[in-house]
Scaffold this motif. Structure first.
Motif, short mmCIF file in Angstrom:
data_model
loop_
_atom_site.label_atom_id
_atom_site.label_comp_id
_atom_site.label_asym_id
_atom_site.label_seq_id
_atom_site.Cartn_x
_atom_site.Cartn_y
_atom_site.Cartn_z
N UNK A 144 2.54 -20.96 23.10
CA UNK A 144 2.65 -19.66 23.76
C UNK A 144 3.93 -18.92 23.40
N UNK A 145 3.80 -17.63 23.20
CA UNK A 145 4.97 -16.78 22.97
C UNK A 145 5.98 -16.90 24.11
N UNK A 146 5.51 -17.02 25.33
CA UNK A 146 6.41 -17.16 26.47
C UNK A 146 7.21 -18.45 26.39
N UNK A 147 6.60 -19.51 25.89
CA UNK A 147 7.33 -20.77 25.68
C UNK A 147 8.43 -20.57 24.65
N UNK A 148 8.12 -19.88 23.57
CA UNK A 148 9.10 -19.63 22.51
C UNK A 148 10.26 -18.76 23.02
N UNK A 149 9.95 -17.74 23.79
CA UNK A 149 11.00 -16.85 24.30
C UNK A 149 11.91 -17.59 25.28
N UNK A 152 14.43 -19.80 23.66
CA UNK A 152 15.52 -19.07 23.02
C UNK A 152 16.39 -18.32 24.02
N UNK A 153 16.13 -18.54 25.31
CA UNK A 153 16.98 -17.96 26.33
C UNK A 153 16.72 -16.51 26.65
N UNK A 154 15.54 -16.00 26.28
CA UNK A 154 15.21 -14.61 26.57
C UNK A 154 14.36 -14.51 27.83
N UNK A 155 14.67 -13.51 28.65
CA UNK A 155 13.86 -13.34 29.86
C UNK A 155 12.56 -12.61 29.52
N UNK A 156 11.48 -13.07 30.12
CA UNK A 156 10.16 -12.51 29.85
C UNK A 156 9.34 -12.61 31.12
#
Length: 342
Positions: A144-149, A152-156
């Motif tokens: 999942x893109x959310x897992x990747x974000x 990497x420490x990005x809020x989503x």
């Protein structure tokens, strides 16, 4: 000598205070610069919208009042013969949802492809939907893109609110997650609730909240006008590096096959989009609009279509984002590239 030390003791704190006051004075512009240097993306997902033929009897996009989309597409309507087009603010890209797999695209595999960057229908042996089967669920949970974000420490966030009865059905096993909430929860991120809707931290899938009052019988659910809902969506998206919003009524109306209802849902979306773009800063972020499969654009039947789907990218970085974009697997690389994570 003692007088010099005394003078220094008085002057240095005064200098420090002056520096502090100066820093405070320029703090808003510093924060603004920081936000501008950290691009954000709103991914506006329309379920079941393809690029259909110019048939006024079966395609609501032919006759609907859509001034916002017409401006974005340089006066063109989103139809099967509308080419890749760039205007002053947007880039329109007809996008392949079939992914070189036979049969009509379906929700689970199409949404999984959007959310993972993988050709999920090819990996699982065909198009599948509406809900993920075990093989699709495993791919989403792992990729999942959310897992990747999050890694990497990005809020989503997924900006949709869900009523309590949705969570009750999930927890009891009476209902399974569809691909989008599964991708979010796989990253350990929360889904927004009725309390979040009331507090203005999320929106309902119909944008305005009217359905929460009329269908869900929640009398204190906030209700927005269409343009207010668009402006609210822009406000919420600005709080996250990546945000996702799912609008599923388009697919629901497509399956029911009533042209008047289909026109209405298209026109409502166009009004929301107008409010969103009125409030959107093109230099600070991108709005990405797309779909998982066709349906709404051909009401001659109530099934999914083989048509290309529309992608519209709004914002200053639209060319870089859409470079090489031609099918559903290209969104994740473009998102990561735009957020400078690759």
């Amino acid at each position: 000598m003692a007088e010099g030390y005394l003078l220094s003791a008085i002057c240095y704190p005064l200098s420090a205070i002056r520096y502090l006051l100066t820093a405070i004075r320029y703090l808003p512009s510093a924060i603004g610069h920081l936000l501008m240097s950290s691009p954000h993306i709103l991914f506006l997902f329309l379920d079941g919208v393809g690029l259909g033929e110019p048939d006024p009897e079966n395609n609501p996009f032919v006759t609907a009042e859509i001034p916002t989309l017409l401006r974005l597409l340089g006066g063109q309507r989103p139809l099967a013969d509308t080419p890749r087009t760039e205007t002053a603010r947007a880039l329109f890209v007809p996008t392949d949802a079939s992914l070189r797999v036979d049969g009509p695209p379906q929700s689970a595999t199409g949404q999984a492809a959007i959310l993972t960057g993988l050709n999920v229908p090819q990996l699982v042996g065909g198009h599948w939907g509406p809900k993920p089967n075990e093989a699709i669920a495993q791919i989403i949970q792992r990729e999942s893109l959310f897992v990747k974000l999050k890694a990497r420490g990005l809020n989503a966030a997924l900006l949709n609110a869900y009523p309590q009865r949705y969570f009750d059905a999930i927890n009891s096993g009476r209902r399974n997650y569809s691909a989008i909430p599964l991708a979010v929860t796989a990253a350990g991120l929360p889904l927004f609730t009725t309390d979040d809707l009331r507090a203005g931290r999320a929106l309902s899938a119909d944008f305005t909240g009217e359905g929460w009052r009329t269908e869900l019988k929640i009398p204190d659910a906030p209700v927005y006008s269409l343009r207010e809902a668009g402006r609210k969506l822009a406000e919420l998206a600005a709080q996250w590096r990546f945000s996702f919003f799912e609008h599923w009524p388009t697919d629901l109306v497509g399956h029911r096959g009533a042209l008047a209802d289909a026109r209405r849902v298209v026109e409502r979306f166009d009004a929301v989009l107008g409010g969103l773009l009125d409030a959107w800063d093109d230099e600070a972020g991108l709005v990405v609009i797309t779909s998982d499969h066709g349906n709404l654009e051909d009401l001659s039947h109530t099934h999914h279509t083989l048509n290309l789907v529309p992608t519209c990218v709004v914002g200053a970085a639209r060319r870089a984002f859409a470079d090489g974009l031609s099918d559903l697997t290209h969104f994740v690389p473009a998102i990561l590239r735009t957020l400078a994570l690759l």
